[in-house]
Every structure is written in C-alpha cells, then in structure tokens.
Write a protein that holds these residues in place. Sequence first.
Motif, PDB file in Angstrom:
ATOM      1  N   PHE A 440      18.785 -10.007  68.895  1.00  0.00           N
ATOM      2  CA  PHE A 440      17.524 -10.486  69.440  1.00  0.00           C
ATOM      3  C   PHE A 440      16.911 -10.720  68.365  1.00  0.00           C
ATOM      4  CE2 PHE A 440      18.276  -6.933  72.767  1.00  0.00           C
ATOM      5  CZ  PHE A 440      18.305  -8.181  73.806  1.00  0.00           C
ATOM      6  N   THR A 441      17.167 -10.663  67.480  1.00  0.00           N
ATOM      7  CA  THR A 441      16.843 -11.554  65.351  1.00  0.00           C
ATOM      8  C   THR A 441      16.909 -12.787  65.902  1.00  0.00           C
ATOM      9  OG1 THR A 441      16.535  -9.665  64.633  1.00  0.00           O
ATOM     10  CG2 THR A 441      16.659 -12.226  63.479  1.00  0.00           C
ATOM     11  N   MET A 442      18.868 -13.359  66.950  1.00  0.00           N
ATOM     12  CA  MET A 442      19.007 -14.450  67.259  1.00  0.00           C
ATOM     13  C   MET A 442      18.939 -15.391  68.743  1.00  0.00           C
ATOM     14  SD  MET A 442      20.219 -15.325  63.993  1.00  0.00           S
ATOM     15  CE  MET A 442      20.831 -17.017  64.784  1.00  0.00           C
ATOM     16  N   TYR A 443      18.436 -14.643  69.406  1.00  0.00           N
ATOM     17  CA  TYR A 443      18.507 -14.944  70.967  1.00  0.00           C
ATOM     18  C   TYR A 443      17.185 -14.229  71.327  1.00  0.00           C
ATOM     19  CZ  TYR A 443      18.682 -15.021  76.331  1.00  0.00           C
ATOM     20  OH  TYR A 443      18.951 -15.095  77.223  1.00  0.00           O
ATOM     21  N   PRO A 444      16.430 -15.134  71.787  1.00  0.00           N
ATOM     22  CA  PRO A 444      16.311 -16.454  72.581  1.00  0.00           C
ATOM     23  C   PRO A 444      17.035 -17.573  70.702  1.00  0.00           C
ATOM     24  CG  PRO A 444      14.460 -16.783  72.591  1.00  0.00           C
ATOM     25  CD  PRO A 444      14.581 -15.077  72.657  1.00  0.00           C
ATOM     26  N   TYR A 445      18.473 -18.470  71.179  1.00  0.00           N
ATOM     27  CA  TYR A 445      18.632 -19.416  69.859  1.00  0.00           C
ATOM     28  C   TYR A 445      17.057 -20.534  69.505  1.00  0.00           C
ATOM     29  CZ  TYR A 445      22.496 -16.943  71.131  1.00  0.00           C
ATOM     30  OH  TYR A 445      22.997 -15.860  71.404  1.00  0.00           O
ATOM     31  N   ASP A 446      17.523 -20.906  68.372  1.00  0.00           N
ATOM     32  CA  ASP A 446      16.457 -21.635  68.063  1.00  0.00           C
ATOM     33  C   ASP A 446      17.433 -22.514  66.467  1.00  0.00           C
ATOM     34  OD1 ASP A 446      14.767 -23.347  66.448  1.00  0.00           O
ATOM     35  OD2 ASP A 446      12.962 -21.295  65.829  1.00  0.00           O
ATOM     36  N   PRO A 447      17.263 -23.733  66.838  1.00  0.00           N
ATOM     37  CA  PRO A 447      17.795 -24.683  66.032  1.00  0.00           C
ATOM     38  C   PRO A 447      18.099 -24.565  64.937  1.00  0.00           C
ATOM     39  CG  PRO A 447      17.527 -26.185  67.924  1.00  0.00           C
ATOM     40  CD  PRO A 447      16.743 -24.407  67.824  1.00  0.00           C
ATOM     41  N   GLN A 448      16.250 -23.697  63.881  1.00  0.00           N
ATOM     42  CA  GLN A 448      16.699 -24.050  63.418  1.00  0.00           C
ATOM     43  C   GLN A 448      16.335 -22.820  62.112  1.00  0.00           C
ATOM     44  OE1 GLN A 448      14.667 -26.835  61.248  1.00  0.00           O
ATOM     45  NE2 GLN A 448      13.996 -28.192  63.342  1.00  0.00           N
ATOM     46  N   THR A 449      17.493 -22.109  62.859  1.00  0.00           N
ATOM     47  CA  THR A 449      17.150 -20.238  62.616  1.00  0.00           C
ATOM     48  C   THR A 449      18.850 -20.703  62.166  1.00  0.00           C
ATOM     49  OG1 THR A 449      16.680 -19.397  64.281  1.00  0.00           O
ATOM     50  CG2 THR A 449      15.164 -19.282  62.224  1.00  0.00           C
ATOM     51  N   LEU A 450      19.501 -21.308  63.633  1.00  0.00           N
ATOM     52  CA  LEU A 450      21.085 -21.128  63.386  1.00  0.00           C
ATOM     53  C   LEU A 450      22.099 -20.943  62.170  1.00  0.00           C
ATOM     54  CD1 LEU A 450      21.796 -23.360  66.806  1.00  0.00           C
ATOM     55  CD2 LEU A 450      22.020 -20.554  66.129  1.00  0.00           C
ATOM     56  N   GLY A 451      21.344 -20.881  61.328  1.00  0.00           N
ATOM     57  CA  GLY A 451      21.837 -21.312  59.665  1.00  0.00           C
ATOM     58  C   GLY A 451      21.850 -19.829  59.384  1.00  0.00           C
ATOM     59  N   ALA A 452      21.401 -19.211  59.599  1.00  0.00           N
ATOM     60  CA  ALA A 452      21.356 -17.958  59.281  1.00  0.00           C
ATOM     61  C   ALA A 452      22.121 -16.898  59.097  1.00  0.00           C
ATOM     62  CB  ALA A 452      19.680 -16.991  59.863  1.00  0.00           C
ATOM     63  N   PRO A 453      22.618 -16.349  60.197  1.00  0.00           N
ATOM     64  CA  PRO A 453      23.798 -15.729  60.231  1.00  0.00           C
ATOM     65  C   PRO A 453      25.219 -15.887  59.626  1.00  0.00           C
ATOM     66  CG  PRO A 453      23.804 -16.742  62.513  1.00  0.00           C
ATOM     67  CD  PRO A 453      22.494 -17.106  61.320  1.00  0.00           C
ATOM     68  N   ILE A 454      25.216 -17.248  59.538  1.00  0.00           N
ATOM     69  CA  ILE A 454      26.052 -17.944  58.502  1.00  0.00           C
ATOM     70  C   ILE A 454      26.069 -17.679  57.216  1.00  0.00           C
ATOM     71  CG2 ILE A 454      27.087 -20.518  57.542  1.00  0.00           C
ATOM     72  CD1 ILE A 454      26.855 -21.009  60.903  1.00  0.00           C
ATOM     73  N   TRP A 455      24.240 -18.139  56.978  1.00  0.00           N
ATOM     74  CA  TRP A 455      24.240 -18.068  55.372  1.00  0.00           C
ATOM     75  C   TRP A 455      24.758 -16.176  55.245  1.00  0.00           C
ATOM     76  CZ3 TRP A 455      24.597 -18.503  50.531  1.00  0.00           C
ATOM     77  CH2 TRP A 455      23.346 -18.401  49.717  1.00  0.00           C
ATOM     78  N   THR A 456      24.334 -15.761  55.974  1.00  0.00           N
ATOM     79  CA  THR A 456      24.496 -13.784  56.062  1.00  0.00           C
ATOM     80  C   THR A 456      25.614 -14.021  55.698  1.00  0.00           C
ATOM     81  OG1 THR A 456      22.263 -14.275  57.348  1.00  0.00           O
ATOM     82  CG2 THR A 456      23.788 -11.995  56.514  1.00  0.00           C
ATOM     83  N   GLY A 457      26.265 -14.364  56.699  1.00  0.00           N
ATOM     84  CA  GLY A 457      28.153 -13.989  57.123  1.00  0.00           C
ATOM     85  C   GLY A 457      29.297 -14.556  55.795  1.00  0.00           C
ATOM     86  N   VAL A 458      28.653 -15.899  55.411  1.00  0.00           N
ATOM     87  CA  VAL A 458      29.740 -16.022  53.730  1.00  0.00           C
ATOM     88  C   VAL A 458      28.893 -15.395  52.871  1.00  0.00           C
ATOM     89  CG1 VAL A 458      28.664 -17.945  51.939  1.00  0.00           C
ATOM     90  CG2 VAL A 458      29.091 -18.011  54.941  1.00  0.00           C
ATOM     91  N   TRP A 459      27.703 -15.107  52.612  1.00  0.00           N
ATOM     92  CA  TRP A 459      27.349 -14.063  51.608  1.00  0.00           C
ATOM     93  C   TRP A 459      27.966 -12.588  51.639  1.00  0.00           C
ATOM     94  CZ3 TRP A 459      22.931 -14.442  48.263  1.00  0.00           C
ATOM     95  CH2 TRP A 459      22.860 -13.668  46.856  1.00  0.00           C
ATOM     96  N   LEU A 460      27.822 -11.765  52.419  1.00  0.00           N
ATOM     97  CA  LEU A 460      29.198 -10.573  52.822  1.00  0.00           C
ATOM     98  C   LEU A 460      30.071 -10.855  52.562  1.00  0.00           C
ATOM     99  CD1 LEU A 460      28.625  -8.757  55.713  1.00  0.00           C
ATOM    100  CD2 LEU A 460      30.723  -8.941  54.626  1.00  0.00           C
ATOM    101  N   ILE A 461      31.179 -12.222  53.036  1.00  0.00           N
ATOM    102  CA  ILE A 461      32.504 -11.940  52.755  1.00  0.00           C
ATOM    103  C   ILE A 461      32.681 -12.117  51.417  1.00  0.00           C
ATOM    104  CG2 ILE A 461      34.184 -13.632  53.427  1.00  0.00           C
ATOM    105  CD1 ILE A 461      32.787 -14.055  56.055  1.00  0.00           C
ATOM    106  N   VAL A 462      31.652 -13.364  50.678  1.00  0.00           N
ATOM    107  CA  VAL A 462      32.057 -13.391  49.719  1.00  0.00           C
ATOM    108  C   VAL A 462      32.372 -12.129  48.383  1.00  0.00           C
ATOM    109  CG1 VAL A 462      30.992 -14.845  47.511  1.00  0.00           C
ATOM    110  CG2 VAL A 462      31.250 -16.161  49.716  1.00  0.00           C
ATOM    111  N   THR A 463      30.392 -11.509  48.517  1.00  0.00           N
ATOM    112  CA  THR A 463      30.998 -10.120  47.688  1.00  0.00           C
ATOM    113  C   THR A 463      32.103  -9.627  48.052  1.00  0.00           C
ATOM    114  OG1 THR A 463      28.205 -10.539  48.238  1.00  0.00           O
ATOM    115  CG2 THR A 463      29.522  -7.936  47.825  1.00  0.00           C
ATOM    116  N   TYR A 464      32.381  -8.848  49.420  1.00  0.00           N
ATOM    117  CA  TYR A 464      33.854  -9.090  49.361  1.00  0.00           C
ATOM    118  C   TYR A 464      34.649  -8.939  48.823  1.00  0.00           C
ATOM    119  CZ  TYR A 464      36.985  -5.306  51.160  1.00  0.00           C
ATOM    120  OH  TYR A 464      37.271  -4.363  51.834  1.00  0.00           O
ATOM    121  N   LEU A 465      35.188  -9.723  48.404  1.00  0.00           N
ATOM    122  CA  LEU A 465      35.904 -10.944  47.748  1.00  0.00           C
ATOM    123  C   LEU A 465      35.489 -10.328  47.008  1.00  0.00           C
ATOM    124  CD1 LEU A 465      37.064 -13.918  49.994  1.00  0.00           C
ATOM    125  CD2 LEU A 465      37.995 -11.919  50.263  1.00  0.00           C
TER     126      LEU A 465
END
Length: 538
Positions: A440-465
Amino acid sequence: MSLQYFSWRNFFKPKPSTSEVSLSGAHGSEKGKLRLLHLVFQSISGISPAGSAAATLTAAAYYSKGALPFAQLLAFVAGYLLVNTTWWFSRQVATSGGFLGFAAAGIGPRWGIVAGSLYILQELCTIGYSSLFLAGPLFSGVIESLTGKTYPSKVWVAILIGFYVLIALMVFSGIRLSLDVAAYTGIVELILLFVIAVVIAARAGNLNTWQALNPDNAKNRPDFAIGALLSLFTVAGYSSAVNLAEEVSNPRKQIPIAVIIGYTTCGIIFVISAYAYTIGWGYKHMDSFANALVPGIILTRKYADDFLAWVYFLFIFQSTFFICVASLLVAVRIVFSMARDGVIFPWWAAVLTKGGEPHYATALGLIVCFIISLVTGLIMGSDDGYNFLAVCSSLSIFSAHILANISLPFYFWKIKKFRVTFHAIAPILANCMLLFGIFFTMYPYDPQTLGAPIWTGVWLIVTYLLTYVTPKENLDLYMARLNVRSYDSKPKREITEDNTGVQEGSNDAQGQNGTNHNKVVDEIVPQPMLDGKGGEEA
C-alpha cells in the motif's frame, strides 16, 4: 609523497582496522557515557512527533477519513508486534550495527549486511525527504497559511543548503551535545503537542463525539484497515536507539527500555492528536484534511491563535531537524560497524577522533545526503522529490525489519530460549503487516514514485553481491565480534593479529556480548538475558 606512489586501490579497499576501535561516546569514560534520557530521545527524534502530527497523519486520513482516531489507536496497539523484535534482540545483541547485527545473529552475515545496508538507505532517504519537505512544501505551505504570501519556487535550494549547514554544526559538535539538545527541546515539543491537542478538543465544544471512533466513517472496512496500517508507520523510527549500544553503559538493559518509552510516548501523543484534529476539522469533512499540507497548523491557528501556530511551526522545524540528526547518527554507526571489520566500506570510515567520534564517516554521510536531496529536488521538484524519497525510505525500512523478524526465531532457537508467542507468532504477524505496508506504499500507483522500488531493489541486490566480494575472513571477524555462529559453519579457525591486524579478544563486544578469546566460534554462545528487574535469568 608523489601521487604515483599512492595506492588509490588501498584507499577505497575494505579491510579490517589495524587497531582496535570502538565508539566511546564521550572519551570512553564511564562518566561521559550516554544516559537513558539520550537513548529515549534518540528514539523520539527518529519518530519526529511534531512533523508527523502536523503533516504525516494526512496519509492515514486519506483512507480512514473520520475514523482516523480509531485507526491510530489500533495501529498503536498493533505496533508492539514490530517493537517485539527490537525489544528481544536488543536484550541480547549490543552493537553499533543495530539491525545489521540482529539479522546476522540469526540468518548469517550476508543477510545481516543487506539489512544494515537497507537501513543505511532508509536513513539517507529520510534525511533527504525530510530536508526537501522542510525546504519546499512545508515552508511554502506555512508561509502561505500564516501570511497569505508566496515566495519564488527555487528558494528551497537556499533553504536546503542552510539546513544542511545547521545539521553539520550539530553533528560535528559531538553526539553528547546533539542528544542533550534533542532531549531538552524534545520534552518541550511533546508538551506542546499535548497542549495543542487539548486546546483544540476543549474549544471544539459540542463537536466532541464518540463518532470519531466509529470505523464506519471510512468508505469501507478495507479502506479503514489501510488507514490503520498507514497510521502504524507514523511511529516508525523508534528503533534508532539500538545503534548507540557501544556508547552507553549496560546497553542490553537500557536500550530496550528506551525503545519502549519512546514508542509508547509518541504513540499516545499521536492518538490524542488524531482525535483532536478529527474533531476540530469535523469527522465528516476529513477528505479536505487529507489534502491539506499542514492541517495541524491550520487547526492551531483556528482554535488558538497565530502566535501558537508560529510556535508549532518552529517545533515542526525542530522535529524535522532532529530526525535528520538522529538518522545520520544511525547511518554513520552502521557504516562504522562495517568498515571496522572490512565489510564493503573502506577502512577510513572506521577512523575515530580522540573523542571517539566517527567524523570521516559522518562527513561522508552528510555529503551523500546533500547530493541526494539536491539532485532529487532539481530533477523532480521539491514536492515530487519528497514523495519519491519518502517511498524509498518506507520500502527500505520495511525490508530491513522483515529480515530482522525472520532472524528472530532462528537466533532464539539456537540459544535455546525460544518462545513461540514472542519469537514465532509475533514476528510472523509483524511481517504480514510489513508486506501489506510495502504494497500500500506503492498502491495506488503514482508515476512519480514508480522508480522507488527499482532503486531499493537494485540497492538490495548490489549489497548482497558485494557480500561475496568481501573476504570470508572479514565476515568471520564480524561474526566473532557478535559472538555467534561462523557464517559458513566450518571448523574453528584462529583470527590473530598476524592476519587481520585486530585482536579479537579486546574488541568492543567484550563486556557486552562476551569474549571469544581470539577464535571464531562455530556455535551460538548463550548470552545472559535480563529478567526485567536488573538481574539476569538463570
């Protein structure tokens, strides 16, 4: 020395500190250690009561409408499911890494490092969106509400720069002074919020009604549930005291108490404020409340006077300022904790001043935060930039807490102190709330914040690697400091001064989590658990 002989690779290369370093608070003396009051207001500053009560409640009101007070009350009670994990871990694992240590203790250092990294991201984004909110929407909204005037849109850049200068002056003055000021101004802040709520409710007169506690005021029950869920996260930040474990006497006793006091105090204030604001605004008209920028100030001006509204604004500034200070203290200490054992961050991030302050890591954090704030604001504007960073902050802290909740049952099972209610059922329910919160942080979807989960996910994956790039010896060294199982469950092996430059037996865990006598243990070492009366359980 000529630059051609300088090893830039070594400058940025993570490696264990060549001398034992430990955060010492005020010169390491027992007299100068942080006190319970400091820990409590580190937690309260991480929540930012005035800022949340004046503005953040609008997100919950969007869904719960006139049932906002009841939604806030339910959220306050349910929030103890989240506090549960912090409470139990902080009684056992005392480290400046905070949730890094919590997750590592139960599910291993790699996921622990990911949890710590997510917490760093959360704190950086918190500073970013708080400073953007203050410099942009808040200032413009307050000036327009109280004076009817507007100012040029790009003025927020100058305000942002000035705000970061003030943060730098505070944090480089030392943690003791920072928390002294946060405590004494925070006490006044809490009293002010309570007084304003009482004044609004008293002067609302006949508008007072139990209907404000009726969940049917929401559009439907699912919307009410979402409103309660969002209300829960007005108190996010209560756990920021855990990262001060190395700078306080008897951390396993004082930190859990501080977390409970901070959460409970702010939770009660939010429930009272939610009721007063709903009654004052009109429980049938909460749609406009949800769309107002600073409804708390508008209500204060309506039911009190302009002077008290200006005072309220000053304490919103104070509250926003100290959430940035508290967030920076947390991020810096996680960076220090990693750098000390050669995990991801370079060795110089663990260098301390004579007073025991990690100024290099602090400077790094300030610079990164300022760049994030400025670049995001210039690209997206202060309003949309604030929303984007707020979503990033929410997603990262939810994810870090999920990892800690997963870790809790594994850790307490290993030390043979497992309790089904507290160590299994509570964290499972907490994770369910967090997963719904992410959605519900992401829903309803806002075009201005759609990059947030991508940025957070990339941060998580890079850290794990990056944890696989980190030498195994460094991961072992960090786990030895926590006094828990070696990450790869291999036979015991020595970690001596010859191969790491650090003597394990004299580290900061000594006196807090026990001593391993220069060995990485391959089993959980049960640690004494406080019985709640200052003693230890048998």
